[in-house]
Design a protein around this motif. Sequence first.
Motif, short mmCIF file in Angstrom:
data_model
loop_
_atom_site.label_atom_id
_atom_site.label_comp_id
_atom_site.label_asym_id
_atom_site.label_seq_id
_atom_site.Cartn_x
_atom_site.Cartn_y
_atom_site.Cartn_z
N ARG A 128 -12.14 20.51 27.18
CA ARG A 128 -12.36 19.07 27.13
C ARG A 128 -13.24 18.70 25.94
N ARG A 129 -12.98 17.54 25.35
CA ARG A 129 -13.64 17.11 24.13
C ARG A 129 -15.15 16.99 24.32
N ASP A 130 -15.89 17.54 23.37
CA ASP A 130 -17.35 17.43 23.31
C ASP A 130 -18.05 18.03 24.53
N MET A 131 -17.41 18.97 25.20
CA MET A 131 -18.04 19.59 26.37
C MET A 131 -18.88 20.81 26.00
N VAL A 132 -18.70 21.32 24.78
CA VAL A 132 -19.52 22.44 24.29
C VAL A 132 -20.45 21.90 23.22
N PRO A 151 -23.92 17.24 33.20
CA PRO A 151 -23.10 17.99 34.18
C PRO A 151 -21.88 18.64 33.53
N ALA A 152 -21.64 19.88 33.92
CA ALA A 152 -20.43 20.63 33.55
C ALA A 152 -20.29 20.85 32.05
N ASP A 183 -28.39 23.08 38.59
CA ASP A 183 -28.25 21.79 39.26
C ASP A 183 -27.17 20.92 38.61
N ALA A 184 -27.01 21.08 37.29
CA ALA A 184 -26.03 20.27 36.58
C ALA A 184 -24.65 20.93 36.56
#
Length: 677
Positions: A128-132, A151-152, A183-184
């Motif tokens: 997914r875009r911009d998740m890293v 989160p995630a 927690d996230a």
Amino acid sequence: MASETDSPPEGVGIGEEATPVDLTEQGEATNEIFAQVSQVQTVINHIHGNIGGASFGISGSRPKSRRTSGPVSQHELTEARTCYVRHASYQAAAERLQSSNMVALIGNAGTGRRTAALNLLHDVVGARRDMVVELSPAYTLEKLAAREIRPAHGYLLCDWPRDDLDGSIADFHVREIRRRIRDAGAYLVITGTTTSLPEADQVPWLPPPACDVLRAHQVAPEVADEAAAQITTDHAMSDVVALARQLASGVPLDKALSRLESAGRRDVVTWFDGPRTRGELFEMAAMAFIAGLPESGFEVLLARLESIAGIGLEKTDAISADDPMPSRRLIRVAEGSLLTLSPERRLVFKVEGHRTHVMRELHQRHGMRLWDPVTEWLHECANLRDPSVQAEIARGVAVLASVAGYSYVESIFLTPWARGGGVMRRQATAAMAISWLCLDETTRPEVLRTVTSWTRASAARPKFTATLAWSGELGIRFPLEAARMLWLQIKDSKKPVRHAEIALAHLFTALTEATGNALPMLDWFARQISNDKRIGRAIDPSIRAILSVLSARPDGAGVPTVTAHLRSRSESAAPLAKLWAAVLVKRPHRRDALAALYDAVCAFDERDDDDRNRVRILFAALVEALPAKERPLLAHDLRRYAISRNTDENRMKLLLSLLRIFLSPAVLSLDTIGNRP
């Protein structure tokens, strides 16, 4: 070893007298120093453009992305996953990440840790875009423990230095980091040679077998086996991958291996193993630091080094005209030599990679009898008026850091130069070295911390050196850190900080030229100026800083950087308009802001539909950013200014049509601009 005080006075050629001058208050001379640092940045940009990165040492990195913090692009994630080998070390790291949400890959540079980290994070958070997101290595344990975790998301910390904290305090921060990550439902991967995380979170990192990498790239098994036999621990994983891609594309094995040999030590070690005179060793030491200079210039500097080393002074008898005089220029580049002449008669290594190996052999084989004279000579060279000499010295110092360690180079050269007196040529050399050091993944985090400490120093000269450094490769790697540090110097000062304003302009230009994207910096400035509630003269320093960004030009004379940036990123119109609006409403700065706006608009081609549309987008954004009562005033003032500049008829018609936007905003809005012909 020679100290900083052993070198000649600042700002002189060798043997000249010094006239100390403080340039921090002299705009013209300060501009000259920034221009010198920018020349090194041009060379670095050229290196990236040609080979996708640079490497000083055998184990250096060659990253294609210049930015070292922020969201990791999909392109980089895809590139990292191409033909990736999930070997034993990777599987162990994946298991640790899945069970505890964080893991540290501990191993040497050049062993593929970053690529592994990107694969690990992609596996757990998806594509997914911009998740890293890559975090800045400037984070301390305490700051990381307080950071918001989305989160995630997957977070990457490359070459994170170990925090020098008391064990119980470090454990407290680590527990808080782990709690926030879990927690996230997020994940954190750290790479380094050491870490503040407990051993349970560490995985000893070893690179995948070279043969497996070659086969993963569809290299024939028998060719892969033969090629793998030629790969040693001296080669970085990037070398192995490059070899694999060449072989997979059909390059013959012998030719591909000959290119791989550029990272080897064989020729250099053979040269040093032979009987060498003091003259030959000092000549090779000079080459390690100033390779690439014209032959005649090299000889002048070599003569000075030999004088410092006492070479040629031992003979007390008079020299006879009949004494044999060796053909030194021919011997220097004879068969079996490591050196050669370029077509422009510049003295260079036959193979670029030999520079690092020569530096390593000099450092490992020789002590103070060689390095004391060399150090004294380097301090002198850092003072010279020739920017090309300073640039090569800076590059050589960065190479030395790859073999002697960053702390050695920082204590002997960088910090003494940053603090030095005189006309600030040493400061320029230190800033150039910082830019070169940013290309090595092992020294980049330490460089960041060093320059941050200079920025926060009470003395003016380290601060000035920091501004030079932030405007170059360091600012490209860490744009938001650079923006914050330069902004603080300006905002908190009671008088104009001209060199910091110049640094911001150079940083904007450097980011635009190197990456085509200074949006994070522009967005950050727009937020800062919007939230600044000061009035009158109190806000003048910030307004001048914004104006320096809006007026920036490459080399002070090219196409305005704003124009170039809008061409590559049309979405930057919104933050640029906010910045312009903040300056335009300040009457003392209005004319300068109008000049910058006029120059940026006129640099677009009015005959080009795309350029015309970009100008419309910018004006539409200005309509939204400016208070309603200011719009007709701006239209009037801009029209008068355009007339004063003797604008040609076609350009004037375009400007007048756009000025109507200010009088009737409904004519054109940001929502419709993209659809308008």
